[in-house]
Design a protein around this motif. Structure first.
Motif, PDB file in Angstrom:
ATOM      1  N   VAL A  14     -43.272   2.771  -2.090  1.00 29.95           N
ATOM      2  CA  VAL A  14     -42.679   1.450  -1.868  1.00 29.95           C
ATOM      3  C   VAL A  14     -41.904   1.008  -3.109  1.00 29.95           C
ATOM      4  N   ARG A  15     -42.534   1.176  -4.279  1.00 30.78           N
ATOM      5  CA  ARG A  15     -41.874   0.771  -5.521  1.00 30.78           C
ATOM      6  C   ARG A  15     -40.562   1.549  -5.714  1.00 30.78           C
ATOM      7  N   ALA A  16     -40.599   2.846  -5.468  1.00 37.62           N
ATOM      8  CA  ALA A  16     -39.392   3.661  -5.634  1.00 37.62           C
ATOM      9  C   ALA A  16     -38.302   3.225  -4.661  1.00 37.62           C
ATOM     10  N   LEU A  17     -38.689   2.981  -3.413  1.00 45.07           N
ATOM     11  CA  LEU A  17     -37.707   2.561  -2.415  1.00 45.07           C
ATOM     12  C   LEU A  17     -37.107   1.209  -2.761  1.00 45.07           C
ATOM     13  N   VAL A  18     -37.946   0.252  -3.121  1.00 52.49           N
ATOM     14  CA  VAL A  18     -37.458  -1.093  -3.432  1.00 52.49           C
ATOM     15  C   VAL A  18     -36.527  -1.068  -4.642  1.00 52.49           C
ATOM     16  N   LEU A  19     -36.908  -0.332  -5.689  1.00 54.63           N
ATOM     17  CA  LEU A  19     -36.063  -0.244  -6.883  1.00 54.63           C
ATOM     18  C   LEU A  19     -34.705   0.382  -6.557  1.00 54.63           C
ATOM     19  N   ASN A  20     -34.721   1.444  -5.752  1.00 55.42           N
ATOM     20  CA  ASN A  20     -33.460   2.093  -5.386  1.00 55.42           C
ATOM     21  C   ASN A  20     -32.597   1.194  -4.515  1.00 55.42           C
ATOM     22  N   LEU A  21     -33.218   0.463  -3.612  1.00 55.49           N
ATOM     23  CA  LEU A  21     -32.462  -0.460  -2.772  1.00 55.49           C
ATOM     24  C   LEU A  21     -31.839  -1.577  -3.599  1.00 55.49           C
ATOM     25  N   GLN A  22     -32.627  -2.159  -4.484  1.00 57.62           N
ATOM     26  CA  GLN A  22     -32.120  -3.255  -5.308  1.00 57.62           C
ATOM     27  C   GLN A  22     -31.017  -2.777  -6.245  1.00 57.62           C
ATOM     28  N   ALA A  23     -31.144  -1.545  -6.741  1.00 58.63           N
ATOM     29  CA  ALA A  23     -30.108  -0.997  -7.625  1.00 58.63           C
ATOM     30  C   ALA A  23     -28.785  -0.825  -6.895  1.00 58.63           C
ATOM     31  N   ARG A  24     -28.854  -0.712  -5.577  1.00 58.35           N
ATOM     32  CA  ARG A  24     -27.643  -0.555  -4.767  1.00 58.35           C
ATOM     33  C   ARG A  24     -27.260  -1.858  -4.069  1.00 58.35           C
ATOM     34  N   GLU A 107     -30.343  11.167   0.460  1.00 61.08           N
ATOM     35  CA  GLU A 107     -30.223  11.320   1.908  1.00 61.08           C
ATOM     36  C   GLU A 107     -30.624  10.032   2.620  1.00 61.08           C
ATOM     37  N   LEU A 108     -31.736   9.428   2.169  1.00 63.73           N
ATOM     38  CA  LEU A 108     -32.171   8.183   2.803  1.00 63.73           C
ATOM     39  C   LEU A 108     -31.092   7.114   2.679  1.00 63.73           C
ATOM     40  N   MET A 109     -30.492   6.992   1.502  1.00 65.85           N
ATOM     41  CA  MET A 109     -29.469   5.971   1.310  1.00 65.85           C
ATOM     42  C   MET A 109     -28.246   6.243   2.186  1.00 65.85           C
ATOM     43  N   ALA A 110     -27.904   7.526   2.369  1.00 65.32           N
ATOM     44  CA  ALA A 110     -26.784   7.864   3.248  1.00 65.32           C
ATOM     45  C   ALA A 110     -27.105   7.487   4.689  1.00 65.32           C
ATOM     46  N   ARG A 111     -28.330   7.768   5.120  1.00 66.65           N
ATOM     47  CA  ARG A 111     -28.733   7.410   6.487  1.00 66.65           C
ATOM     48  C   ARG A 111     -28.736   5.887   6.653  1.00 66.65           C
ATOM     49  N   LEU A 112     -29.165   5.186   5.594  1.00 71.01           N
ATOM     50  CA  LEU A 112     -29.207   3.725   5.661  1.00 71.01           C
ATOM     51  C   LEU A 112     -27.798   3.155   5.775  1.00 71.01           C
ATOM     52  N   ARG A 113     -26.872   3.700   4.996  1.00 69.59           N
ATOM     53  CA  ARG A 113     -25.484   3.230   5.100  1.00 69.59           C
ATOM     54  C   ARG A 113     -24.922   3.490   6.493  1.00 69.59           C
ATOM     55  N   ALA A 114     -25.258   4.649   7.062  1.00 69.23           N
ATOM     56  CA  ALA A 114     -24.793   4.961   8.416  1.00 69.23           C
ATOM     57  C   ALA A 114     -25.374   3.970   9.421  1.00 69.23           C
ATOM     58  N   ALA A 115     -26.648   3.601   9.248  1.00 70.40           N
ATOM     59  CA  ALA A 115     -27.283   2.649  10.157  1.00 70.40           C
ATOM     60  C   ALA A 115     -26.605   1.287  10.068  1.00 70.40           C
ATOM     61  N   VAL A 116     -26.258   0.877   8.851  1.00 71.08           N
ATOM     62  CA  VAL A 116     -25.572  -0.403   8.679  1.00 71.08           C
ATOM     63  C   VAL A 116     -24.199  -0.365   9.329  1.00 71.08           C
ATOM     64  N   ARG A 117     -23.474   0.742   9.170  1.00 72.27           N
ATOM     65  CA  ARG A 117     -22.146   0.857   9.782  1.00 72.27           C
ATOM     66  C   ARG A 117     -22.223   0.724  11.296  1.00 72.27           C
ATOM     67  N   ARG A 118     -23.294   1.261  11.882  1.00 78.97           N
ATOM     68  CA  ARG A 118     -23.404   1.222  13.345  1.00 78.97           C
ATOM     69  C   ARG A 118     -23.559  -0.198  13.874  1.00 78.97           C
ATOM     70  N   THR A 119     -24.015  -1.115  13.035  1.00 77.41           N
ATOM     71  CA  THR A 119     -24.213  -2.498  13.483  1.00 77.41           C
ATOM     72  C   THR A 119     -22.987  -3.357  13.239  1.00 77.41           C
ATOM     73  N   GLU A 120     -21.988  -2.822  12.524  1.00 79.24           N
ATOM     74  CA  GLU A 120     -20.791  -3.595  12.233  1.00 79.24           C
ATOM     75  C   GLU A 120     -19.829  -3.521  13.420  1.00 79.24           C
ATOM     76  N   PRO A 121     -19.277  -4.660  13.832  1.00 74.70           N
ATOM     77  CA  PRO A 121     -18.330  -4.636  14.949  1.00 74.70           C
ATOM     78  C   PRO A 121     -17.131  -3.762  14.621  1.00 74.70           C
TER      79      PRO A 121
END
Length: 227
Positions: A14-24, A107-121
């Motif tokens: 959790v700590r690693a994920l949160v830190l990486n997310l906040q850094a981005r 890889e996780l961050m790339a998948r997350l960006r792809a997920a965000v793109r899918r929700t954009e009109p």
């Protein structure tokens, strides 16, 4: 700011994920169990959920089903479960993506960006704002599908997949192209994703899903939309 809900009971991860997310420049909330995850999802309204299936209070599949009862937020599953059946079960329950542990943060961050793109009109093609068939209608401007006068609820992934196909009427869209455009460049071999989501779309749109009229499979190659 894009907000991510991390559902994971391993404090170090959790700590690693949160830190990486906040850094981005993502906002991040964390839930150590399913009950907390469902509560935070309702109150914080995340843009993406990153979910471990092995939670202390309930199976992650129950969390997916709980979320899908009221939201179409993209769900990326993180799990040590690695069999094809388990992945398909998670996707069928409503998850949008599946990453097997251990995984790379890139890889996780790339998948997350792809997920965000899918929700954009996405801006619709000027000549195809409305697609109608004998069984359903698709409004690309309103991002709405109706069948028999009723709205058909699609997940963001289902919508993105359908949008690509209907934007190429009568033309073969290859498996590789669909996987790249919907799930990202590292998903080229995950053809089981396509099988699961095409089956879901057919159940929602086709009069006879086992003999589709509109969403056509070209075996070993890809899919076509026939109006």
């Amino acid at each position: 700011m894009t907000r991510v809900l991390v559902v994971e009971d391993d404090p170090q991860l959790v700590r690693a994920l949160v830190l990486n997310l906040q850094a981005r420049a993502y906002g991040a909330d964390a839930a150590p169990d399913g009950a907390t995850a469902l509560r935070l999802a309702a109150t914080r309204r995340p843009d993406v959920v990153v979910l471990d299936l092995g939670l202390p209070d309930m199976d992650g599949l129950e969390v997916i089903k709980g979320l899908r009862g009221w939201t179409r937020v993209p769900i990326i599953v993180l799990s040590a479960r690695h069999t094809s059946d388990e992945k398909v079960e998670a996707l069928d329950a409503g998850a949008d993506d599946f990453i097997t542990k251990p995984f790379s943060m890139d890889e996780l961050m790339a998948r997350l960006r792809a997920a965000v793109r899918r929700t954009e009109p996405a801006p619709p093609a000027d000549d195809t704002p409305l697609v109608t068939t004998d069984d359903f209608a698709i409004d690309l401007v309103a991002r709405k599908v109706t069948r028999g006068g009723r709205t058909v609820r699609l997940t963001p992934t289902e919508w993105h997949l359908l949008e690509i196909l209907i934007s190429n009427p009568g033309r073969l869209v290859t498996q590789k192209q669909l996987l790249h455009d919907v799930w990202g460049p590292s998903s080229g071999d995950r053809t089981n994703y396509l099988r699961v989501y095409m089956a879901q779309l057919r159940r929602k749109l086709e009069s006879d899903p086992s003999h589709p009229r509109y969403l056509i499979t070209e075996p070993g190659m890809g899919y076509r939309f026939e109006a």
